[in-house]
Design a protein around this motif. Structure first.
Motif, PDB file in Angstrom:
ATOM      1  N   GLY A 168       0.873 -45.428  40.323  1.00  0.00           N
ATOM      2  CA  GLY A 168       2.042 -45.096  41.117  1.00  0.00           C
ATOM      3  C   GLY A 168       3.247 -44.619  40.338  1.00  0.00           C
ATOM      4  N   HIS A 169       3.160 -44.709  39.001  1.00  0.00           N
ATOM      5  CA  HIS A 169       4.279 -44.298  38.145  1.00  0.00           C
ATOM      6  C   HIS A 169       5.599 -44.934  38.581  1.00  0.00           C
ATOM      7  N   HIS A 170       5.544 -46.237  38.881  1.00  0.00           N
ATOM      8  CA  HIS A 170       6.780 -46.949  39.203  1.00  0.00           C
ATOM      9  C   HIS A 170       7.649 -47.149  37.966  1.00  0.00           C
ATOM     10  N   TYR A 171       7.064 -46.940  36.819  1.00  0.00           N
ATOM     11  CA  TYR A 171       7.827 -46.973  35.562  1.00  0.00           C
ATOM     12  C   TYR A 171       7.567 -45.666  34.826  1.00  0.00           C
ATOM     13  N   VAL A 172       8.641 -45.010  34.440  1.00  0.00           N
ATOM     14  CA  VAL A 172       8.564 -43.767  33.674  1.00  0.00           C
ATOM     15  C   VAL A 172       9.469 -43.920  32.465  1.00  0.00           C
ATOM     16  N   THR A 173       8.957 -43.625  31.287  1.00  0.00           N
ATOM     17  CA  THR A 173       9.751 -43.814  30.074  1.00  0.00           C
ATOM     18  C   THR A 173      10.963 -42.887  30.080  1.00  0.00           C
ATOM     19  N   ASP A 174      12.088 -43.419  29.635  1.00  0.00           N
ATOM     20  CA  ASP A 174      13.308 -42.615  29.597  1.00  0.00           C
ATOM     21  C   ASP A 174      13.623 -42.094  28.204  1.00  0.00           C
ATOM     22  N   ARG A 175      12.687 -42.324  27.258  1.00  0.00           N
ATOM     23  CA  ARG A 175      12.871 -41.912  25.875  1.00  0.00           C
ATOM     24  C   ARG A 175      11.524 -41.956  25.204  1.00  0.00           C
ATOM     25  N   PRO A 176      11.349 -41.319  24.042  1.00  0.00           N
ATOM     26  CA  PRO A 176      10.121 -41.549  23.283  1.00  0.00           C
ATOM     27  C   PRO A 176      10.022 -43.040  22.938  1.00  0.00           C
ATOM     28  N   THR A 177       8.857 -43.623  23.115  1.00  0.00           N
ATOM     29  CA  THR A 177       8.735 -45.068  22.926  1.00  0.00           C
ATOM     30  C   THR A 177       7.298 -45.432  22.580  1.00  0.00           C
TER      31      THR A 177
END
Length: 384
Positions: free
Chosen positions: A274-283
């Motif tokens: 569901g992509h409820h979390y998407v990274t906001d930076r390289p991690t």
């Protein structure tokens, strides 16, 4: 087993039996004039019934308690021959096997008394029966209006030799809420129902109403026996009563896993269903190989904490059936697969506790430890 010397497992529940024995001693000290029943229902709240029963008896418990007859019969098969109460019966249950095994069976109504009497007659044995009263919880137990009839028929069966009424008992609804008005009301009603039964001729071995919170906070409710469940496993019965440490208890279960994969991902990378979390930076992401099939609450998605690489991390995205992901951030690129992830434990190493997980999942710590599934190996430590 006294140390983790085996090959690392995918996920494991380490059960510290030394902590369990210490908790039993603390609880016995809180109720010094009562016997203590170690409640080991639901595989000892997920901790392993046989090792935990043995440890509790070693520390001074005198009774064992289970919900289902199958749990009680399994303890007898494992060699436990002391006092044992089983309270959750349905019509057609294995009354005969319980009578033969000398298990105390709870009776909450006439249908149950009839079935246990029939089983005892068929075997030519005397059944050990404990009459349960509903003093206000509204679950199992005989209603006060029906109590005289149940007592009368139980005494008639006792005169016949088919039953021995060994106990009178009930259960609190709100003992984990100090000062709740139902506590005093239930206690007064229980006193009255016990007095009535005894005046009619019942001579019980034990009278009991105290669960874990009542054992810790209500000495006037201890009677002859206290029934300790969750507190024995080092989990506080409720935040209102205090933390485990404030109550002198130590959590018995530590849930740990081996990190399965570590990888770098760019900003804008979706994580889990569901992509409820998407990274906001390289991690850096770490894969933890445990999921809701192992008892990890799916509703802890995005909220529950895990100690990985020396820091608390939150679950990133949804918990899946067999795995979940944590975002390690910029400092996680040195973590290696096989590193230990601590989901919860006593907190000694900075890891979250079951209470932390309960808050994250909007539930109680009872559920967190009890729901850990059967495919998670239990590693019992400090058995001697």
């Amino acid at each position: 087993m006294t140390a983790m010397t085996h090959t690392p497992m995918r996920v494991r529940a380490e059960i510290d039996l030394a902590a369990l024995r210490a908790n039993v001693r603390v609880l016995r000290a809180r109720a010094p004039h009562a016997q203590l029943m170690a409640v080991v229902k639901s595989d000892a709240y997920g901790h392993g019934a046989v090792p935990c029963a043995r440890a509790a008896l070693d520390a001074g418990a005198t009774w064992l308690g289970t919900a289902t007859p199958q749990e009680a019969l399994a303890l007898r098969a494992a060699g436990f021959d002391g006092p044992l109460l089983c309270w959750l019966w349905t019509p057609g249950g294995p009354w005969g096997a319980a009578v033969e095994a000398g298990i105390d069976v709870a009776v909450s109504g006439m249908w149950a008394l009839t079935e246990v009497v029939d089983a005892a007659r068929a075997l030519g044995r005397t059944a050990r029966v404990q009459l349960k009263a509903d003093t206000g919880l509204g679950r199992n137990g005989c209603q006060p209006a029906d109590w005289p009839e149940l007592v009368r028929h139980a005494l008639a069966a006792e005169a016949e030799g088919t039953v021995s009424v060994t106990g009178l008992w009930s259960h609190f609804a709100c003992a984990d809420e100090p000062g709740h008005p139902s506590i005093a009301a239930q206690l007064a009603l229980f006193h009255g129902l016990v007095a009535y039964a005894e005046k009619q001729g019942v001579a019980p071995e034990v009278r009991h109403i105290a669960n874990s919170p009542a054992t810790l906070t209500l000495p006037e409710a201890h009677f002859d026996l206290v029934r300790t469940g969750i507190a024995m496993y080092g989990v506080s019965p409720s935040p209102e009563l205090g933390t485990s440490a404030e109550l002198g208890l130590r959590p018995v279960m530590t849930l740990a896993a081996s990190v399965a994969l570590v990888k770098q991902v760019p900003a804008g990378h979706g994580v889990s269903y569901g992509h409820h979390y998407v990274t906001d930076r390289p991690t850096t992401l770490a894969l933890i190989p445990a999921g809701y099939a192992d008892g990890i609450p799916r509703h802890a998605s995005g909220t529950a904490p895990v100690l990985v690489g020396g820091k608390w991390r939150r679950i990133a995205g949804r918990v899946a059936m067999d795995q979940f992901v944590v975002d390690l951030g910029e400092d996680g690129d040195t973590l290696e697969p096989g590193a230990e992830a601590l989901l919860f434990g006593p907190g000694d190493r900075g890891e979250p506790t079951a209470e932390d997980w309960a808050r994250a999942a909007d539930t109680i710590a009872y559920e967190i430890v009890t729901r850990i599934g059967s495919r998670v190996p239990r590693v019992h430590m400090n058995e001697e």
